[in-house]
Design a protein around this motif. Structure first.
Motif, PDB file in Angstrom:
ATOM      1  N   TYR A  29       0.937  -1.331   0.067  1.00  0.00           N
ATOM      2  CA  TYR A  29      -0.196  -0.307   0.246  1.00  0.00           C
ATOM      3  C   TYR A  29       0.802   1.401  -0.270  1.00  0.00           C
ATOM      4  O   TYR A  29       0.410   2.298  -0.540  1.00  0.00           O
ATOM      5  CB  TYR A  29      -1.190  -0.172   1.540  1.00  0.00           C
ATOM      6  CG  TYR A  29      -2.546  -1.295   1.360  1.00  0.00           C
ATOM      7  CD1 TYR A  29      -3.043  -0.822   0.325  1.00  0.00           C
ATOM      8  CD2 TYR A  29      -2.086  -1.575   2.025  1.00  0.00           C
ATOM      9  CE1 TYR A  29      -3.782  -1.556   0.167  1.00  0.00           C
ATOM     10  CE2 TYR A  29      -3.416  -2.618   1.974  1.00  0.00           C
ATOM     11  CZ  TYR A  29      -4.585  -2.498   1.089  1.00  0.00           C
ATOM     12  OH  TYR A  29      -5.635  -2.978   0.477  1.00  0.00           O
ATOM     13  N   ALA A  30       2.385   1.387   0.607  1.00  0.00           N
ATOM     14  CA  ALA A  30       2.548   2.315   0.670  1.00  0.00           C
ATOM     15  C   ALA A  30       3.564   3.046  -0.784  1.00  0.00           C
ATOM     16  O   ALA A  30       3.630   3.720  -1.344  1.00  0.00           O
ATOM     17  CB  ALA A  30       4.244   2.376   1.455  1.00  0.00           C
ATOM     18  N   MET A  88       0.417   4.306  -2.232  1.00  0.00           N
ATOM     19  CA  MET A  88       0.488   5.849  -2.661  1.00  0.00           C
ATOM     20  C   MET A  88       1.166   5.999  -2.387  1.00  0.00           C
ATOM     21  O   MET A  88       1.148   7.847  -3.552  1.00  0.00           O
ATOM     22  CB  MET A  88       0.369   6.367  -0.841  1.00  0.00           C
ATOM     23  CG  MET A  88      -0.255   4.715   0.266  1.00  0.00           C
ATOM     24  SD  MET A  88      -0.809   5.585   2.251  1.00  0.00           S
ATOM     25  CE  MET A  88      -0.320   7.331   1.870  1.00  0.00           C
ATOM     26  N   ARG A 136      -5.747   6.956  -1.891  1.00  0.00           N
ATOM     27  CA  ARG A 136      -4.571   7.886  -1.184  1.00  0.00           C
ATOM     28  C   ARG A 136      -5.248   7.055   0.737  1.00  0.00           C
ATOM     29  O   ARG A 136      -4.531   6.298   0.735  1.00  0.00           O
ATOM     30  CB  ARG A 136      -3.442   8.688  -1.028  1.00  0.00           C
ATOM     31  CG  ARG A 136      -2.724   9.354  -2.490  1.00  0.00           C
ATOM     32  CD  ARG A 136      -3.156  10.461  -2.392  1.00  0.00           C
ATOM     33  NE  ARG A 136      -1.806  10.746  -1.330  1.00  0.00           N
ATOM     34  CZ  ARG A 136      -0.454  10.594  -1.440  1.00  0.00           C
ATOM     35  NH1 ARG A 136       0.615   9.776  -2.499  1.00  0.00           N
ATOM     36  NH2 ARG A 136       0.147  11.043  -0.472  1.00  0.00           N
ATOM     37  N   ARG A 137      -6.243   8.178   0.502  1.00  0.00           N
ATOM     38  CA  ARG A 137      -6.672   7.651   2.227  1.00  0.00           C
ATOM     39  C   ARG A 137      -7.179   6.490   2.282  1.00  0.00           C
ATOM     40  O   ARG A 137      -7.163   5.120   3.316  1.00  0.00           O
ATOM     41  CB  ARG A 137      -7.975   8.401   2.214  1.00  0.00           C
ATOM     42  CG  ARG A 137      -7.638  10.217   2.207  1.00  0.00           C
ATOM     43  CD  ARG A 137      -8.762  10.346   2.705  1.00  0.00           C
ATOM     44  NE  ARG A 137     -10.346  11.033   1.697  1.00  0.00           N
ATOM     45  CZ  ARG A 137     -10.109  11.126   1.026  1.00  0.00           C
ATOM     46  NH1 ARG A 137      -8.860  12.474   0.809  1.00  0.00           N
ATOM     47  NH2 ARG A 137     -10.621  11.386  -0.156  1.00  0.00           N
ATOM     48  N   SER A 155      -5.669   3.358   0.843  1.00  0.00           N
ATOM     49  CA  SER A 155      -4.348   2.495   1.349  1.00  0.00           C
ATOM     50  C   SER A 155      -3.933   3.409   2.393  1.00  0.00           C
ATOM     51  O   SER A 155      -3.558   2.204   3.293  1.00  0.00           O
ATOM     52  CB  SER A 155      -3.237   3.393  -0.004  1.00  0.00           C
ATOM     53  OG  SER A 155      -3.564   2.471  -1.531  1.00  0.00           O
ATOM     54  N   ALA A 156      -4.030   4.241   3.198  1.00  0.00           N
ATOM     55  CA  ALA A 156      -3.850   5.134   4.023  1.00  0.00           C
ATOM     56  C   ALA A 156      -4.787   3.977   5.623  1.00  0.00           C
ATOM     57  O   ALA A 156      -4.447   3.413   6.392  1.00  0.00           O
ATOM     58  CB  ALA A 156      -4.024   6.033   4.446  1.00  0.00           C
ATOM     59  N   SER A 157      -5.963   3.896   4.934  1.00  0.00           N
ATOM     60  CA  SER A 157      -5.998   2.959   5.675  1.00  0.00           C
ATOM     61  C   SER A 157      -6.376   1.374   6.554  1.00  0.00           C
ATOM     62  O   SER A 157      -6.033   1.204   7.015  1.00  0.00           O
ATOM     63  CB  SER A 157      -8.158   3.399   5.479  1.00  0.00           C
ATOM     64  OG  SER A 157      -8.885   2.777   6.198  1.00  0.00           O
TER      65      SER A 157
END
Length: 619
Positions: free
Chosen positions: A417-418, A421, A430-431, A433-435
């Motif tokens: 996910y990084a 992003m 991006r949100r 993936s961050a979640s």
């Protein structure tokens, strides 16, 4: 009136003849009465002698009785009974009517008695001094002249000579002993020989019986000692606490070798730790003493046992020992303790009690055995401590290895996910993936907490109401990522989609661990089925995990859910199934499995739908 004529005897002559005849008859009658009286006396003596021979078993008393009866039976000044000593081949006078007769001793063949013993035949001499075997010392020993002498052999049951009876100097009217005397003495000798044999047999049996009794008593003592040593050994193997071990040793030591005080000394460099047990007070105390001082210190240093039954005769030693014991020191027995072949302590007993107040060599031998048991037990405890320390370090290493292994999947997801992003410009993507990254970080935190809780043996659940639909959706996503690239076909059978009270995070860990085990069991690919169902009879949720792997190896089947059990996995830690079992049991559930080699394995979990009774309710 004229005189009688012819051959007719006168009246006076007839009367004189009659009187002479009467006198002859009276004389004959007197002789017969005398003979009858003597025979009656002889019969009474023989009967008394027979009774004595039948009831008396003590040889000395028996022979003294025989001498008295012979003196009463035969008119003689002296009577001696000789017994043959088989080892020296000598005849010893063991009974006599005069103490001087007890000095008599002849070798077989020496003197008249020696001649009788050698030939086995009786002699009856009117004047013994004319006999070629006469020994002049006999008169010197008896302090009297010897004239007549009669001796007969004593024979045992098989006709072997075992001694002789001798009578010296006949008294009364007769100068020499008569044939009747000889017959009587021979009869007495027959009974005496049999009686001596019987007495010897009796005393041999009595001696054997006493010896057997002593052996039995010693055997009982040895059995009791062995029983105590066995109980000591049994007790020593049950404890891993050194202080408890030493107290138990001292308590048993003062019982098996009765003593007032027991002590165990262990060397620790320049000091010695001495544990003391007072039997009458049923208490123990611990002292730290300068090494090498006192009896126990010397034995501990030099490795040589010491036994002292005269402590009060050594003032300095008595003062030092009494101060340490808190009582007067009378006796001591101290033996060394060898740990790995080196003198490293001592086992001691003080002030022996019981019928014998002095320590003996048998006590030392017994205490040496106990010291050996003690040393073995101390070495075993020390070895176990070393093993525990080594295992503790290994456990820490395995825990760290397990943590790193468990972190691999979420860290891989976070890395993926990084990267997304970094290449994604869309804020919504991006949100998302961050979640996902935050969710994996939370999973890592949760795994860390679970491992710590497992290591500490604590139970902690955060139970809340979970919708099975959402739970299975998330599980489906995780399992697809877990199996990606391994050629494993995933099937999720959703037979129950209602609510369940459970710790969602921990149950997710259960599914994840079992799925990972299945993946590792199918290195060439296969099929994995995850089924969720409801059992209305027990109101339990059923989770089934089926794979087509190689099955559970036989060597780990009985301990599959134990910590650190693994088989054939390069990166396995053996913690996965142990944690699964712990989580299931925390939920009030149970886990079981069925496995066939080269066919596959099925794990079945059952947990209450309403959750455990003592759970903590979450938000």
């Amino acid at each position: 009136m004229g005189k009688p004529t012819g051959g007719t005897a006168s009246l006076e002559e007839q009367l004189e003849a009659a009187l002479s005849r009467v006198a002859e008859l009276e004389e004959s009658l007197a002789a017969e009465e005398k003979r009858y009286s003597r025979q009656a006396k002889q019969i009474r003596v023989v009967r008394r002698l027979g009774g004595a021979l039948a009831r008396i078993y003590d040889q000395e008393t028996l022979l003294e009785n025989i001498v008295a009866q012979v003196m009463d039976l035969i008119a003689a000044e002296r009577c001696h009974v000789f017994i043959l000593d088989q080892t020296s081949d000598e005849l010893w006078a063991v009974a006599a009517n005069d103490k001087r007769g007890l000095k008599l001793r002849f070798r077989v063949g020496e003197g008249i008695v020696g001649h009788v013993a050698q030939t086995g035949t009786a002699v009856n001499l009117e004047d013994a001094r004319h006999h070629p075997g006469f020994d002049p010392r006999l008169e010197e020993w008896l302090g009297a002249d010897v004239t007549s002498l009669m001796a007969v052999p004593l024979l045992n049951y098989d006709g072997r000579v075992i001694g002789a009876i001798e009578v010296v100097n006949r008294g009364g009217e007769e100068i020499a002993f008569t044939e009747e005397d000889e017959e009587l003495l021979a009869a007495v000798a027959v009974h005496t020989g049999a009686a001596i044999d019987k007495a010897k047999l009796f005393f041999d049996m009595l001696s054997k019986d006493i010896e057997l009794g002593d052996v039995q008593a010693k055997l009982r003592n040895k059995m009791e000692e062995l029983d105590i040593l066995y109980r000591i050994e049994k007790e020593l193997t049950r404890t891993d606490d050194l202080d408890s071990l030493l107290v138990g040793i001292m308590r048993h030591a003062v019982q098996i070798v009765p003593a007032e005080v027991g002590a165990v000394c262990l060397s620790q460099g320049t000091v010695e730790v001495v544990n003391i047990w007072h039997r009458d007070e049923e208490c123990a105390e611990k002292l730290r003493l300068e090494a090498g001082t006192g009896l126990i210190g010397q034995v501990s240093r030099h490795g040589r046992a010491m036994l002292a039954n005269d402590i009060p005769e050594h003032p300095d030693l008595a003062r030092l020992t009494s101060e340490r014991l808190g009582r007067d020191a009378i006796s001591a027995l101290v033996v060394p303790l060898f740990l790995r072949g080196t003198p490293s302590g001592a086992l001691a007993l003080y002030n022996k009690t019981g019928s014998r107040r002095s320590f003996e060599d048998d006590d030392r031998k017994l205490l040496v055995l106990m010291a050996g048991q003690t040393a073995t037990a101390i070495e075993r405890i020390d070895e176990r401590r070393r093993e525990l320390d080594a295992n503790r370090l290994a456990t820490v290493g395995r825990l760290l290895s397990g943590v790193l292994h468990d972190f691999r999947t979420p860290m891989s997801i976070i890395a993926g996910y990084a990267h997304l992003m970094a290449e994604e410009d869309n804020p919504d993507e991006r949100r998302q993936s961050a979640s996902s990254i935050l969710k994996q970080i939370e999973m890592i935190n949760q795994m860390t907490r679970e491992i710590l809780l497992f290591a500490r043996g604590e139970q902690s659940l955060l139970v809340r109401r979970v919708q099975m639909v959402a739970f299975l959706d998330e599980i489906s996503e995780l399992l697809q990522e877990e199996f990606a690239g391994y050629g494993i076909e995933l099937t999720i059978e959703r037979e129950y989609l209602g609510p369940v009270r459970m710790d969602e995070t921990k149950m997710r860990r259960v599914v994840f661990n079992l799925a990972r085990n299945a993946r590792e069991a199918m290195p060439e690919g296969g099929r994995f089925v995850f089924q969720v169902a409801h059992d209305p009879d027990s109101d339990e949720i059923l989770y089934r995990f089926c794979d087509t792997g190689d099955g559970v190896p036989d060597d780990v089947r009985d301990k599959l859910f134990s910590s650190f059990v693994t088989s054939g996995k390069q990166d396995g830690t053996g913690l996965g199934l142990a944690i699964v079992k712990r989580i299931v049991e925390e939920h009030g559930g149970r886990i079981s499995y069925e496995s066939q080699r080269n066919i596959g394995t099925t794990f079945t979990i059952r947990i209450p739908r309403e959750g455990p009774l003592d759970s903590v309710e979450g938000p």
